[in-house]
Design an enzyme around this catalytic site. Structure first.
Site, PDB file in Angstrom:
ATOM      1  N   LYS A 120       7.400 -12.515  29.337  1.00 32.06           N
ATOM      2  CA  LYS A 120       6.480 -13.173  30.256  1.00 32.06           C
ATOM      3  C   LYS A 120       7.090 -14.513  30.655  1.00 32.06           C
ATOM      4  CE  LYS A 120       1.579 -14.571  30.504  1.00 32.06           C
ATOM      5  NZ  LYS A 120       0.290 -14.578  29.771  1.00 32.06           N
ATOM      6  N   SER A 173      -3.543 -12.130  32.012  1.00 36.42           N
ATOM      7  CA  SER A 173      -2.518 -12.750  32.825  1.00 36.42           C
ATOM      8  C   SER A 173      -1.125 -12.155  32.614  1.00 36.42           C
ATOM      9  CB  SER A 173      -2.472 -14.251  32.539  1.00 36.42           C
ATOM     10  OG  SER A 173      -2.096 -14.486  31.186  1.00 36.42           O
ATOM     11  N   SER A 214      -5.351 -11.763  27.596  1.00 34.34           N
ATOM     12  CA  SER A 214      -4.231 -11.612  28.530  1.00 34.34           C
ATOM     13  C   SER A 214      -3.122 -10.676  28.087  1.00 34.34           C
ATOM     14  CB  SER A 214      -3.627 -12.982  28.847  1.00 34.34           C
ATOM     15  OG  SER A 214      -4.490 -13.727  29.657  1.00 34.34           O
TER      16      SER A 214
END
Length: 485
Positions: A78, A153, A177
């Site tokens: 990420k 996210s 997330s």
């Protein structure tokens, strides 16, 4: 089966037997990214040169007989993890050209094992969102249906697993997330207990809630990746100095006699019928495996979303104050004076959702409202933590849905932020309680979209939820299904 279809443990066996080299595996993954990522947009930055150098190094290690579980395995990160010499944007214009001078602890631990980092993955800006639509680099798409969001996210981290453009990925989970995108993309996503994995080198959203975790194709991979990154770190004052067990060794214990709790507040009207059916089937399966299923109560669940959006935004407004255009990040041009340079840099650099949350948090912390909002939210958070501790006096693990619905269409909830916030209602309480949760593939909707099952454990009870998840996975085939890309 293609190399890019393999799990960590399958690829590890092939690397160990020298049936395939890390360079071959890395090239196959980079070719796969080139072939399909233009449709998915899971990657913000791809790093082929560095990846191939790391793969050559991994092959040298393997030839010398030094092979760890992740040696030579292509992984994605990420874009919230700082990576030495690799652009790290956090999905924001304000960090569009930021290249960090160091690696975060989780990244360093992967490199120590000889993992190959193929790129940085798309996400909601500063991890603020549940759909990956707030990214400055455009929305990531769900590989199961390109008109749908992958969740957020950590949307890119989940989509890359579903699209088979990374063998495994790391994400972060502040209010769901990791688990929510894992559910929407049909992969396994684990949010460890707060303090289990170091946050050093993770760009902060809400420091008392953020936690690093793995997204993988199956539960064994999740156990392997968690084992690689977990552990005490003196660079993170919130990391906890408790031993890291061999999570893989305990997977096969089974659930016979395990007490599994069903929180009545999570099985509510308004749950999508496909989600409800998947939960009912999962409960029946656990019963058939000898688990002791019982109802429990988490009475303060109804206050969780409001509590979260006060605490998380308050922490974000403080954490994001550092982005002012002075030392790093976007700096506005043609500003008249320092004050205007600050305000213009932030106005140009932050997107609308980040601005909304900074404003919410600043309001909650302002002198006239601090007691009414922030202090009260912290008190309710303590009550929510106590609810979980009380429940775990009666049961070993909790079973709940991950999200009220399967993945939703891109742009469907953009006009109604509250609807978007409510989509995290089943994941947020776990973060507020600071405990651990995992999402496991548990079926599909009538439209062919994945549905995840959430298992929640006691603080530092990752072994129990991994064991329960593995038992479920062994009896089902959901994790073996592939997105049609």
């Amino acid at each position: 089966m293609e190399i890019f279809d393999l799990t960590i443990h399958e690829l590890h066996e092939k690397l160990k037997a020298k049936e395939v080299s890390s360079v071959e595996a890395t090239r196959a993954m980079l070719d796969r990214i080139e072939a399909v990522d233009s449709q998915v947009n899971a990657y913000i930055t791809v790093t082929p040169e560095q990846a191939l150098v790391q793969a050559q190094d991994a092959d040298r290690r393997i030839a010398a007989g030094e092979i760890a579980p992740l040696t030579g395995v292509p992984v994605g990160l990420k874009d919230i993890f700082v990576t030495k010499g690799i652009r790290t944007t956090c999905g924001s214009r304000i960090l569009e050209n930021f290249v960090p001078p160091y690696d975060g602890t989780a990244v360093a631990k992967l490199k120590e094992q000889g993992a190959v980092i193929v790129g940085k993955l798309n996400q909601d800006e500063f991890a603020m969102g549940s759909s990956n639509e707030s990214s400055y680099f455009g929305p990531c798409r769900n590989p199961w249906d390109l008109s749908c969001t992958p969740g957020g996210s950590s949307g890119g981290s989940a989509a890359a697993i579903a699209a088979r453009t990374a063998t495994a990925t790391l994400g972060t989970d502040t209010g769901g997330s990791i688990r929510q995108p894992a559910s929407h993309c049909g992969c396994v996503g684990l949010k460890p207990t707060y303090g289990r994995v170091s946050r050093y080198g993770v760009i902060a959203y809400a420091s008392s809630l953020d936690q690093v975790g793995p997204l993988t194709r199956d539960v064994t991979d999740s156990a392997l990746l968690l084992g690689a990154v977990a552990g005490y770190d003196p660079m993170d004052s919130t990391s906890v100095n408790t031993p890291v067990p061999d999570y893989v060794a305990g997977l096969g214990k089974g659930v016979k006699g395990m007490k599994i709790g069903l929180p009545k507040q999570y099985f509510i009207e308004g749950l999508d019928p496909d989600v409800k059916r998947a939960m009912d089937e999962a409960i029946a399966l656990y019963k058939s495996l000898g688990a002791d299923i019982r109802e429990v109560s988490l009475p303060n669940t109804e206050y969780a979303v409001a509590t979260y959006y006060i605490i998380a935004t308050a922490e974000a407004s403080a954490n994001l104050a550092r982005y002012d255009g002075v030392r790093f990040g976007h700096r506005a041009e043609n500003a008249r004076g320092l004050a205007q340079m600050y305000s213009k840099s932030r106005a140009e650099g932050f997107g609308p959702e980040v601005k909304r949350r900074i404003m919410l948090g600043t309001y909650a912390l302002s002198s006239g409202y601090y007691d009414a909002y922030y202090v009260k939210a912290q008190k309710v958070r303590t009550l929510i933590q106590q609810d979980f501790l009380n429940a775990f006096k009666e049961v070993d693990v909790l079973l709940t849905p991950i999200a009220p619905t399967p993945a939703f269409k891109i742009a469907e909830k953009l006009e109604d932020p509250l609807q978007m916030y409510l989509s995290d209602i089943f994941t947020i309480p776990v973060n507020l309680a600071g405990t651990c949760g995992i999402s496991v593939p548990a079926g599909f909707s009538a439209a062919g979209l994945p549905i995840g099952l959430q298992l929640v454990g006691k603080p530092f009870g990752e072994q129990e939820i991994l064991t329960a998840a593995y038992s479920f996975e062994r009896e089902t085939q959901w994790h073996l299904k592939k997105a049609p890309l």
